[in-house]
Design an enzyme around this catalytic site. Sequence first.
Site, PDB file in Angstrom:
ATOM      1  N   ARG A  94       0.653  -1.148   0.030  1.00 41.42           N
ATOM      2  CA  ARG A  94       0.134   0.011   0.059  1.00 41.42           C
ATOM      3  C   ARG A  94       0.662   1.347  -0.012  1.00 41.42           C
ATOM      4  O   ARG A  94       0.540   2.168  -0.688  1.00 41.42           O
ATOM      5  CB  ARG A  94      -0.948  -0.077   1.213  1.00 41.42           C
ATOM      6  N   TYR A  95       1.890   1.407   0.590  1.00 44.41           N
ATOM      7  CA  TYR A  95       2.794   2.364   0.837  1.00 44.41           C
ATOM      8  C   TYR A  95       4.070   2.033   0.066  1.00 44.41           C
ATOM      9  O   TYR A  95       4.577   0.896   0.131  1.00 44.41           O
ATOM     10  CB  TYR A  95       3.028   2.662   2.151  1.00 44.41           C
ATOM     11  N   ARG A  98       7.080  -0.197   2.258  1.00 39.24           N
ATOM     12  CA  ARG A  98       6.880  -1.193   3.251  1.00 39.24           C
ATOM     13  C   ARG A  98       5.463  -2.278   2.569  1.00 39.24           C
ATOM     14  O   ARG A  98       4.680  -1.888   1.787  1.00 39.24           O
ATOM     15  CB  ARG A  98       6.298  -0.776   4.576  1.00 39.24           C
ATOM     16  N   CYS A 107      -5.941 -17.367  14.065  1.00 33.98           N
ATOM     17  CA  CYS A 107      -5.654 -16.470  15.284  1.00 33.98           C
ATOM     18  C   CYS A 107      -5.888 -17.541  16.353  1.00 33.98           C
ATOM     19  O   CYS A 107      -6.492 -18.284  16.379  1.00 33.98           O
ATOM     20  CB  CYS A 107      -6.469 -15.374  15.166  1.00 33.98           C
ATOM     21  N   CYS A 111     -11.340 -11.895  17.088  1.00 34.65           N
ATOM     22  CA  CYS A 111     -12.000 -10.544  17.852  1.00 34.65           C
ATOM     23  C   CYS A 111     -13.331 -10.114  17.144  1.00 34.65           C
ATOM     24  O   CYS A 111     -13.308 -10.224  15.790  1.00 34.65           O
ATOM     25  CB  CYS A 111     -11.050  -9.417  17.660  1.00 34.65           C
ATOM     26  N   CYS A 114     -12.859  -7.539  14.322  1.00 38.21           N
ATOM     27  CA  CYS A 114     -11.597  -7.786  13.158  1.00 38.21           C
ATOM     28  C   CYS A 114     -12.021  -6.924  11.818  1.00 38.21           C
ATOM     29  O   CYS A 114     -12.933  -7.243  11.168  1.00 38.21           O
ATOM     30  CB  CYS A 114     -11.362  -9.411  12.901  1.00 38.21           C
ATOM     31  N   ARG A 116     -10.212  -7.815   9.151  1.00 38.29           N
ATOM     32  CA  ARG A 116     -10.099  -8.959   8.431  1.00 38.29           C
ATOM     33  C   ARG A 116     -10.990 -10.323   8.695  1.00 38.29           C
ATOM     34  O   ARG A 116     -10.600 -11.213   8.332  1.00 38.29           O
ATOM     35  CB  ARG A 116      -8.694  -9.423   8.214  1.00 38.29           C
ATOM     36  N   ASP A 277     -12.768  -0.013  12.028  1.00 36.52           N
ATOM     37  CA  ASP A 277     -13.091  -0.203  10.690  1.00 36.52           C
ATOM     38  C   ASP A 277     -14.405  -0.452  10.397  1.00 36.52           C
ATOM     39  O   ASP A 277     -15.245  -1.121  11.126  1.00 36.52           O
ATOM     40  CB  ASP A 277     -11.901  -1.019  10.027  1.00 36.52           C
ATOM     41  N   ASP A 314      -7.961   4.183   9.307  1.00 34.86           N
ATOM     42  CA  ASP A 314      -7.681   3.676   7.898  1.00 34.86           C
ATOM     43  C   ASP A 314      -8.817   4.073   6.755  1.00 34.86           C
ATOM     44  O   ASP A 314      -9.876   3.716   7.025  1.00 34.86           O
ATOM     45  CB  ASP A 314      -7.675   2.039   8.077  1.00 34.86           C
ATOM     46  N   LYS A 321      -3.597   5.072   6.248  1.00 38.53           N
ATOM     47  CA  LYS A 321      -3.885   5.579   7.521  1.00 38.53           C
ATOM     48  C   LYS A 321      -3.907   6.991   7.497  1.00 38.53           C
ATOM     49  O   LYS A 321      -2.906   7.646   6.843  1.00 38.53           O
ATOM     50  CB  LYS A 321      -3.056   5.107   8.660  1.00 38.53           C
TER      51      LYS A 321
HETATM   52  S1  SF4 Z   1      -7.870  -8.547  14.906  1.00 41.65           S
HETATM   53 FE1  SF4 Z   1      -8.343 -10.179  13.609  1.00 41.65          FE
HETATM   54  S2  SF4 Z   1      -6.334 -10.891  12.861  1.00 41.65           S
HETATM   55 FE2  SF4 Z   1      -6.024  -9.665  14.723  1.00 41.65          FE
HETATM   56  S3  SF4 Z   1      -6.184 -11.344  16.228  1.00 41.65           S
HETATM   57 FE3  SF4 Z   1      -8.035 -10.385  16.234  1.00 41.65          FE
HETATM   58  S4  SF4 Z   1      -9.195 -11.847  14.670  1.00 41.65           S
HETATM   59 FE4  SF4 Z   1      -6.862 -12.215  14.380  1.00 41.65          FE
END
Ligand code: SF4
Length: 361
Positions: A94-95, A98, A107, A111, A114, A116, A277, A314, A321
């Site tokens: 994206r940048y 990096r 994971c 979360c 999340c 993603r 997000d 973001d 960002k």
């Molecule tokens: S934010 Fe998403 S990618 Fe990061 S630990 Fe939690 S579930 Fe996994």
Amino acid sequence: MNKINLAATLRQPAELVAQGLASAADLPALAQVAARYAVAVTPDIAALIDVNDPDDPIARQFIPNAEELVTQAIENADPIGDHAHSPVAGIVHRYPDRVLFKLVHVCAVYCRFCFRREMVGPGKETALSEAAYRGALDYIRAHSEIWEVILTGGDPLMLSPRRLAEIMADIAAVDHVKIIRIHTRVPVADPARVTDEMIAALKVTGATIWVALHANHARELTAKARAACAGLVDAGIPMVSQSVLLRGVNDNAEALEALMRAFVECRIKPYYLHHGDLAPGTAHLRTALEHGQELMQSLRGRVSGLCQPEYVLDIPGGHGKAPVGPSYLSQVKSPEGELRSETRYRVVDYCGDVHLYPPAP
Ligand code: SF4
């Protein structure tokens, strides 16, 4: 507090009900949520949840909620535009200087907010194949502007120490890559994974290693989590934090202050406070940007500069960002809109009081 002792990670809504972490009446809705978004609550995280507190800030982050079934029109399966900047599998560029290198899509915990969430978890994208891994490495080698490689995912510390050591060595062998940054939630979600062998795997010659810890509430920094972080820092690996501003978790000055102080006590420099997000089914966890700015201003009045993260958004669509304030400096204009030359700036101090500051001579 009613403590839960578990031997294994909870992954099914029925298990959550059996442990008193969800109500039986919610089971049909939670089954629908779990069919779409992965669920995992490790024993270390479950032990932090007060089952008698309906507003527990740890539960809110990890226990699925029927509100996740409501997707708003503004929400997007790829809210920060990873796909638009992915030249080869596993890489997001994206940048200029990096790249993100997404090695795994699992994971320790999942979360509920999340960004993603449509990509991580069992049954979603799998780990990179060997051919795709080699292709991603070739891309990094071919782009001499890449100074920093950020291992993310999923959680890179879900890999075995043996595999991680190979990956770290492969990346560090690229001459122009000077920094390898690892983003992880493992030190809080499953601190036992941060073994001496794991720490040794992260230490390579040829590149400087940084670890960014994701935590959102001070209670996540348990004695075990602090010991895991100390192991990394004592090994010479500098750490930064990243947190997400979440409604009902850390969207008050006291909770944010405690979290930032806990990071600094662990020798982790607060780095980013992310605005939530636009991930699908997460509206109930997002706050208003204005509220985030007020909290940041309040943080400035309460804790030292060492404890200040940058509040960032973001930009949807993959535009990167942007720091989103608050701003402490504004220009003074006359009622007609002209800039006043004698008192050009207005600056706000940590108490919220306003002062004038002159222009350059
Ligand atoms: S934010 Fe998403 S990618 Fe990061 S630990 Fe939690 S579930 Fe996994």
